[in-house]
Design an enzyme around this catalytic site. Sequence first.
Site, PDB file in Angstrom:
ATOM      1  N   TYR A 137       0.851  -1.185   0.000  1.00 45.51           N
ATOM      2  CA  TYR A 137       0.000   0.000   0.000  1.00 45.51           C
ATOM      3  C   TYR A 137       0.890   1.239   0.000  1.00 45.51           C
ATOM      4  O   TYR A 137       1.451   1.611   1.034  1.00 45.51           O
ATOM      5  CB  TYR A 137      -0.898  -0.044   1.236  1.00 45.51           C
ATOM      6  CG  TYR A 137      -1.836   1.127   1.428  1.00 45.51           C
ATOM      7  CD1 TYR A 137      -2.060   2.080   0.446  1.00 45.51           C
ATOM      8  CD2 TYR A 137      -2.533   1.265   2.631  1.00 45.51           C
ATOM      9  CE1 TYR A 137      -2.926   3.137   0.637  1.00 45.51           C
ATOM     10  CE2 TYR A 137      -3.414   2.311   2.835  1.00 45.51           C
ATOM     11  CZ  TYR A 137      -3.595   3.249   1.837  1.00 45.51           C
ATOM     12  OH  TYR A 137      -4.451   4.295   2.039  1.00 45.51           O
ATOM     13  N   LYS A 165      -0.987  -1.241  -4.268  1.00 42.11           N
ATOM     14  CA  LYS A 165      -2.108  -0.311  -4.146  1.00 42.11           C
ATOM     15  C   LYS A 165      -1.509   1.081  -4.209  1.00 42.11           C
ATOM     16  O   LYS A 165      -0.836   1.516  -3.271  1.00 42.11           O
ATOM     17  CB  LYS A 165      -2.874  -0.503  -2.838  1.00 42.11           C
ATOM     18  CG  LYS A 165      -3.983   0.532  -2.633  1.00 42.11           C
ATOM     19  CD  LYS A 165      -4.570   0.450  -1.228  1.00 42.11           C
ATOM     20  CE  LYS A 165      -5.587   1.568  -1.005  1.00 42.11           C
ATOM     21  NZ  LYS A 165      -6.109   1.580   0.388  1.00 42.11           N
TER      22      LYS A 165
END
Length: 304
Positions: A137, A165
């Site tokens: 992320y 992400k």
Amino acid sequence: MNHPRWQGIFPAITTKFHADESIDAEGTARHIDFQIRNGIHGLVTCGSLGEASTLSLEEKLQVAKIALEAADGRIPVLANVSETSTREALRYIDGGNKLGVAGYMVMPSVIYVADAREAMLNVRTMAEAAQKPVMVYNNPVAYRVDLKPEHFAELADCKWIEAIKESTDNIRRVTDLRIALGDRYQIFLGVDDLAYEGLALGCDGLLAGVGCAFPRETVALYDLMKAGRFAEALKLYQWMTPMLHLDVSTKLVQNLKLIDLLVGVGTEHMRRPRLPLIGEERAFIERIVRKALETRPAEYQSVA
């Protein structure tokens, strides 16, 4: 070794609470089932939207267990790892492996602004401990740590790191990643109001926020984009965009839980210090959601 390829709509689910701030297991499971029945392709527990910072490690594992039982093998369940130390992250990963999560979304660093060397070692250590597919992320806007294409090139030899992400507000990053790395990683766009742009640039999926309340509509956006039906997708995206802007806020939890409440798919209970919105802040969200519900496209409507 072939890992399943993650793609599509993966909501970062909200954690449901009772009024006394205890975890609402039934409400969380019901909301997950609602999303699965409306076509989502996977989910992530206890991210920023899931109020991870207010939960103990044991509670985060409890939510992962609730999600696994609710999903019942229908979709992959990823647990978000956002611990403040590598040591605690490894303890969380050990617990998640014992539960049987499909993989992890991992934060390079939270609270402490790590440099690239520190962040990459943290990611690599978590991935190798997990021995399961991992999504990194990357959110330089909120967490001030930025893993760039050249850093992901260095991490490319770690077979467990499957996906990124990407939550930078610089949409150019998607293309830069593809140019530098080809299809080595699956790329998920993590900013709600850049969803159309990310999919148009070839992202494999969305880590959705507003999609928690409007899963079928969000899946339809993905399907239309992948089918090249860009004009139809754009119309749907423009309908959603006023709500999608509400994900890009320091009050995203309050905003999106209020959306859940107004749509009728969840409660507004949060853990303090967060409090429900009041006054004009609340009225602003109510007006946006009311208009969205009044103009909701029938052909893509989520089913309760």
